[in-house]
Write an enzyme that holds these catalytic residues in place. Structure first.
Site, PDB file in Angstrom:
ATOM      1  N   ASN A  66       0.838  -1.210   0.000  1.00 37.16           N
ATOM      2  CA  ASN A  66       0.000   0.000   0.000  1.00 37.16           C
ATOM      3  C   ASN A  66       0.868   1.254   0.000  1.00 37.16           C
ATOM      4  OD1 ASN A  66      -2.462  -1.342   0.073  1.00 37.16           O
ATOM      5  ND2 ASN A  66      -2.687  -1.190   2.290  1.00 37.16           N
ATOM      6  N   GLY A 295      -2.769   4.806   7.509  1.00 37.68           N
ATOM      7  CA  GLY A 295      -1.381   4.848   7.989  1.00 37.68           C
ATOM      8  C   GLY A 295      -0.388   4.537   6.879  1.00 37.68           C
ATOM      9  N   ASP A 296      -0.743   3.562   6.032  1.00 35.81           N
ATOM     10  CA  ASP A 296       0.123   3.202   4.901  1.00 35.81           C
ATOM     11  C   ASP A 296       0.211   4.371   3.916  1.00 35.81           C
ATOM     12  OD1 ASP A 296       0.144   0.680   6.066  1.00 35.81           O
ATOM     13  OD2 ASP A 296      -1.464  -0.077   4.779  1.00 35.81           O
ATOM     14  N   ALA A 297      -0.937   5.014   3.678  1.00 37.39           N
ATOM     15  CA  ALA A 297      -0.975   6.138   2.746  1.00 37.39           C
ATOM     16  C   ALA A 297      -0.139   7.293   3.278  1.00 37.39           C
ATOM     17  CB  ALA A 297      -2.415   6.588   2.519  1.00 37.39           C
ATOM     18  N   GLY A 300       3.356   6.454   2.520  1.00 38.10           N
ATOM     19  CA  GLY A 300       3.601   6.582   1.083  1.00 38.10           C
ATOM     20  C   GLY A 300       3.783   8.037   0.669  1.00 38.10           C
TER      21      GLY A 300
END
Length: 341
Positions: A66, A295-297, A300
């Site tokens: 992600n 959280g992943d975004a 990123g």
């Protein structure tokens, strides 16, 4: 600057099976919101139940994948990012490869013939999510794949590495190889605390790699669990962030920076014994669709600026922007082009 293959991620590629469910399903399978666990025997029927009872979407997921996909989207430079992990030789694996390649990520999956592609049940209630990962093939990644010349070439090409803590459950020796390469070559190595259970049950593996981490990401729940596990008698996220940043380092090239998100509360960034707080973009409750992948975004978005040599303030702003986009959509998905300024 040359961006080709600048950022490499390694992790557990999982196909997200995402649906808005009801509290009843959570209770039935003993699940808590805002939590991530590994599937046990009792969770196995849940995947079928979700598919038959609710309106499910299938989205290429897994925490590291992600984050890498979002960084790729923000960068808009095809092939700027690479990703490794293990899938099965099946339609889910093919679907994921197609998905990530179309997004511009250079994926190198190790395909395991004996296990199906891993899945993650994403149960959404009131915009909050509970994750149940059935790793299957993702659990079969071997460092032999990483050491193959064509794959190790991706490690050598990259200048930045990001690995979610979840991968500690699968291939700590692969992480160690990348961490040591980064330290020896003055590159930037980053990990995420990822989930309370990682801090609790994979404490030794996490501690072994901590000296190599130039950036540590996490959220407030994970930070507090980390503090508790290490006997730091504090629940104060700012204090915890400083203590993590001051953990001894394997190489003196980069100082460690800790970045802790707190949902709608300000993001905490600790470096040089000091803390800076960054407010997040406020979103009216009615616009919140799904916190899965937020959280992943954030990571990123953060990485997309970091690899361009931008200051930390810009990295955090980009992280907040990306998270804000993702939570207004279902799953870790995004529009065609970012409009981050």
């Amino acid at each position: 600057m040359e961006y080709d293959g600048i950022l490499l991620g390694m992790g557990n590629p999982l196909l997200d099976i995402s649906a808005i469910v009801d509290q009843q399903l959570l209770d039935k399978y003993d699940l808590k919101l805002d939590n991530a666990i590994l599937a046990e025997e009792k969770h196995v029927p849940m995947y079928e139940e979700m598919a038959s009872k609710y309106n499910v979407e299938y989205i290429a997921g897994g925490a590291t994948q992600n984050a890498i996909r979002v960084a790729q989207w923000m960068l808009q430079v095809p092939g700027a990012t690479s990703y490794m992990g293990c899938t099965g030789k099946d339609k889910f694996g093919d679907e994921m490869k197609k998905n990530s390649t179309a997004a511009g990520v250079n994926v190198r999956y190790y395909e395991d013939e004996s296990a199906p592609t891993g899945t993650c049940a994403v149960c959404v209630v009131g915009g909050e999510r509970s994750l149940v990962a059935n790793l299957s093939a993702a659990n079969c990644y071997k460092s032999e794949h990483l050491k193959r010349p064509e794959n190790w070439a991706l490690v050598e090409k990259a200048k930045y590495y990001y690995i979610a803590g979840f991968f500690l459950t699968v291939s700590p020796d692969s992480i160690q190889l990348v961490a040591e390469h980064a330290a020896a070559n003055n590159k930037v190595f980053m990990m995420n605390l990822s989930a309370p259970f990682i801090c609790e049950f994979f404490k030794d593996a996490q501690e072994k790699l901590l000296p190599y981490m130039d950036f540590v990401f996490g959220n407030e729940t994970e930070a507090r669990t980390f503090s508790k596990v290490h006997g730091w008698e504090t629940e104060n996220v700012e204090e915890i962030a400083i203590k993590i940043s001051q953990w001894p380092k394997a190489s003196g090239t980069h100082k460690r920076i800790t970045v802790i998100t707190q949902g709608a509360d300000p993001t905490v960034v600790a470096e040089d014994g000091k803390v800076k707080l960054f407010p997040v973009i406020k979103l009216p409750k009615e616009k919140l669709v799904d916190t899965n992948g937020a959280g992943d975004a954030f990571v990123g978005g953060f990485l997309s600026q970091l690899v361009q040599g931008k200051p930390i303030d810009d990295c955090v702003k980009a992280g907040c922007y990306a998270a804000n986009v993702i939570i207004q959509r279902s799953g870790c998905t995004y529009p065609e082009k970012p409009d981050f300024k």
